[in-house]
Design a protein around this motif. Structure first.
Motif, mmCIF file in Angstrom:
data_model
loop_
_atom_site.group_PDB
_atom_site.id
_atom_site.type_symbol
_atom_site.label_atom_id
_atom_site.label_comp_id
_atom_site.label_asym_id
_atom_site.label_seq_id
_atom_site.Cartn_x
_atom_site.Cartn_y
_atom_site.Cartn_z
ATOM 1 N N UNK A 19 -24.686 10.157 26.541
ATOM 2 C CA UNK A 19 -25.538 11.337 26.697
ATOM 3 C C UNK A 19 -25.687 12.113 25.402
ATOM 4 N N UNK A 20 -24.590 12.602 24.884
ATOM 5 C CA UNK A 20 -24.672 13.537 23.767
ATOM 6 C C UNK A 20 -25.173 12.899 22.495
ATOM 7 N N UNK A 21 -24.713 11.688 22.197
ATOM 8 C CA UNK A 21 -24.950 11.150 20.874
ATOM 9 C C UNK A 21 -25.847 9.928 20.900
ATOM 10 N N UNK A 22 -26.977 10.061 21.512
ATOM 11 C CA UNK A 22 -27.960 8.985 21.481
ATOM 12 C C UNK A 22 -28.914 9.228 20.319
ATOM 13 N N UNK A 23 -29.518 8.160 19.861
ATOM 14 C CA UNK A 23 -30.484 8.279 18.783
ATOM 15 C C UNK A 23 -31.825 8.761 19.322
ATOM 16 N N UNK A 24 -32.689 9.117 18.409
ATOM 17 C CA UNK A 24 -34.033 9.524 18.801
ATOM 18 C C UNK A 24 -34.791 8.317 19.342
ATOM 19 N N UNK A 75 -26.771 7.813 8.503
ATOM 20 C CA UNK A 75 -26.025 9.042 8.202
ATOM 21 C C UNK A 75 -26.117 10.046 9.348
ATOM 22 N N UNK A 76 -26.312 9.541 10.549
ATOM 23 C CA UNK A 76 -26.387 10.402 11.722
ATOM 24 C C UNK A 76 -24.993 10.967 12.005
ATOM 25 N N UNK A 77 -24.793 12.294 11.998
ATOM 26 C CA UNK A 77 -23.455 12.865 12.190
ATOM 27 C C UNK A 77 -22.846 12.541 13.545
ATOM 28 N N UNK A 78 -23.678 12.212 14.535
ATOM 29 C CA UNK A 78 -23.130 11.846 15.839
ATOM 30 C C UNK A 78 -22.189 10.653 15.721
ATOM 31 N N UNK A 79 -22.490 9.762 14.789
ATOM 32 C CA UNK A 79 -21.650 8.579 14.613
ATOM 33 C C UNK A 79 -20.289 8.927 14.018
ATOM 34 N N UNK A 108 -25.444 19.651 13.518
ATOM 35 C CA UNK A 108 -26.132 20.909 13.848
ATOM 36 C C UNK A 108 -25.491 21.553 15.079
ATOM 37 N N UNK A 109 -25.751 22.837 15.248
ATOM 38 C CA UNK A 109 -25.101 23.588 16.319
ATOM 39 C C UNK A 109 -25.415 23.030 17.700
ATOM 40 N N UNK A 110 -26.662 22.597 17.923
ATOM 41 C CA UNK A 110 -27.005 22.093 19.249
ATOM 42 C C UNK A 110 -26.248 20.809 19.568
ATOM 43 N N UNK A 111 -25.958 20.005 18.540
ATOM 44 C CA UNK A 111 -25.195 18.781 18.762
ATOM 45 C C UNK A 111 -23.728 19.106 19.034
ATOM 46 N N UNK A 112 -23.161 20.029 18.270
ATOM 47 C CA UNK A 112 -21.760 20.405 18.492
ATOM 48 C C UNK A 112 -21.571 21.094 19.837
ATOM 49 N N UNK A 113 -22.618 21.746 20.324
ATOM 50 C CA UNK A 113 -22.518 22.422 21.617
ATOM 51 C C UNK A 113 -22.271 21.431 22.746
#
Length: 327
Positions: A19-24, A75-79, A108-113
């Motif tokens: 859910x949280x860390x999917x790519x675009x 370089x996607x920070x989710x990874x 970004x803040x929305x990802x860390x949320x």
């Protein structure tokens, strides 16, 4: 069989990864494996999907490798988060901490949320990581920690290690190596110092004793409790071994430069007449014997008594006097 911790970690990761860390959408295709080899974004999506599948199967090494390939492209920070959790599952806590802190700094803040427990995860990992600095008097010495070469002295920066026992070895050409075992405390920093001795001017002296808890002195200086091992200047040295129940052991030993010399002290029991408790006991027996002799051979005058000659009477139950004894 999966442990409760592994099952809990797997559940957390599957939810986060799905859910949280999917790519675009532009990075995902219906069939990522069919993507052209020259399409880096498609390759990244395929590697990320492979990492997710490996995590679900608890194949953390494979997941880490796949996420690393995807991150190198995007370089996607989710990874960074995904790699951190894979490293945590592998008990590689220092690396996991670095990845989660990098995610915290880059996302970004929305990802860390979407990861409300991130501060807690980082705090827990910090308690599993110790900071170790190793200092020695020889530049360029090789440093080994837990059987892994970590660098040469001086280290560029303190080491981040999993907390717990750690064996440290330091060696350099032309010097005797040294080894220490320490217990690294989680969340704390420690400095361990080593002094290396030249093989050209010193040797190694080992002293053992036939009885436990014997004290060792070398050239009159207390060294410790046998067995001991120490570097000493080449040449002759006086060795003394002491123990309260044994005679003092003394000898001399010649220690060669760059070599080793071992001495074993065969301790001899003290003579019985030198033990304090023997003489104390003997004194007590002698004193008792003297008292008996005095009592046996000292004549005393008979006791005069206080009862006049005649009859000794007492009251009987009937009220009259009854004769008990007559002189």
């Amino acid at each position: 069989m999966r442990s409760p911790r592994q099952r809990a970690l797997r559940t957390t990761l599957v939810v986060a990864l799905s859910t949280a860390f999917s790519f675009s959408p532009s990075m995902l295709r219906a069939d990522p494996q069919a993507a052209p080899a020259d399409d880096p974004q498609a390759r990244a999506a395929e590697r990320k999907k492979a990492g997710d599948q490996a995590m679900e199967l608890l194949r953390y090494e494979d997941a880490l490798a796949a996420y690393g390939e995807a991150y190198a492209i995007t370089k996607n920070p989710a990874l960074l988060y995904n790699m951190g959790r894979a490293l945590e599952a592998l008990n590689r806590f220092p690396e996991a901490l670095d990845k989660l802190m990098a995610f915290d700094a880059a996302a970004p803040l929305d990802l860390k949320a979407r990861v409300p427990r991130l501060p807690t995860l980082i705090a827990e990992l910090r308690q599993r990581v110790a900071t170790l600095d190793i200092v020695t008097n020889v530049e360029g010495a090789r440093i080994v920690v837990r059987n892994v070469v970590v660098g040469k002295s001086p280290l560029a920066a303190p080491l981040k290690l999993v907390a717990g026992p750690a064996e440290i070895e330091v060696d350099a050409e032309g010097y005797f190596g040294a080894k220490k075992t320490v217990t690294l405390e989680g969340g704390a920093a420690e400095t361990v110092r080593f002094e290396l001795f030249s093989r050209a001017t010193t040797g190694v002296l080992t002293v053992r004793a036939s009885a436990p808890s014997a004290e060792v002195l070398v050239d009159g200086k207390p060294i410790g409790v046998a067995p001991v091992e120490l570097n000493v200047p080449k040449g002759t040295h006086k060795i003394t071994v002491r123990h309260p129940d044994f005679r003092v052991y003394e000898t001399s030993a010649v220690v060669p430069a760059g070599g080793y010399k071992a001495v074993t002290a065969a301790l001899e029991a003290k003579s019985v007449v030198t033990r304090w408790w023997f003489w104390t006991g003997l004194g007590a027996v002698a004193a008792a014997g003297a008292a008996v002799t005095v009592a046996a051979f000292t004549e005393r005058a008979p006791h005069a008594g206080t009862i006049a000659p005649g009859q000794l009477t007492t009251e009987a139950s009937g009220g009259g006097g009854a004769t008990l004894f007559q002189f």
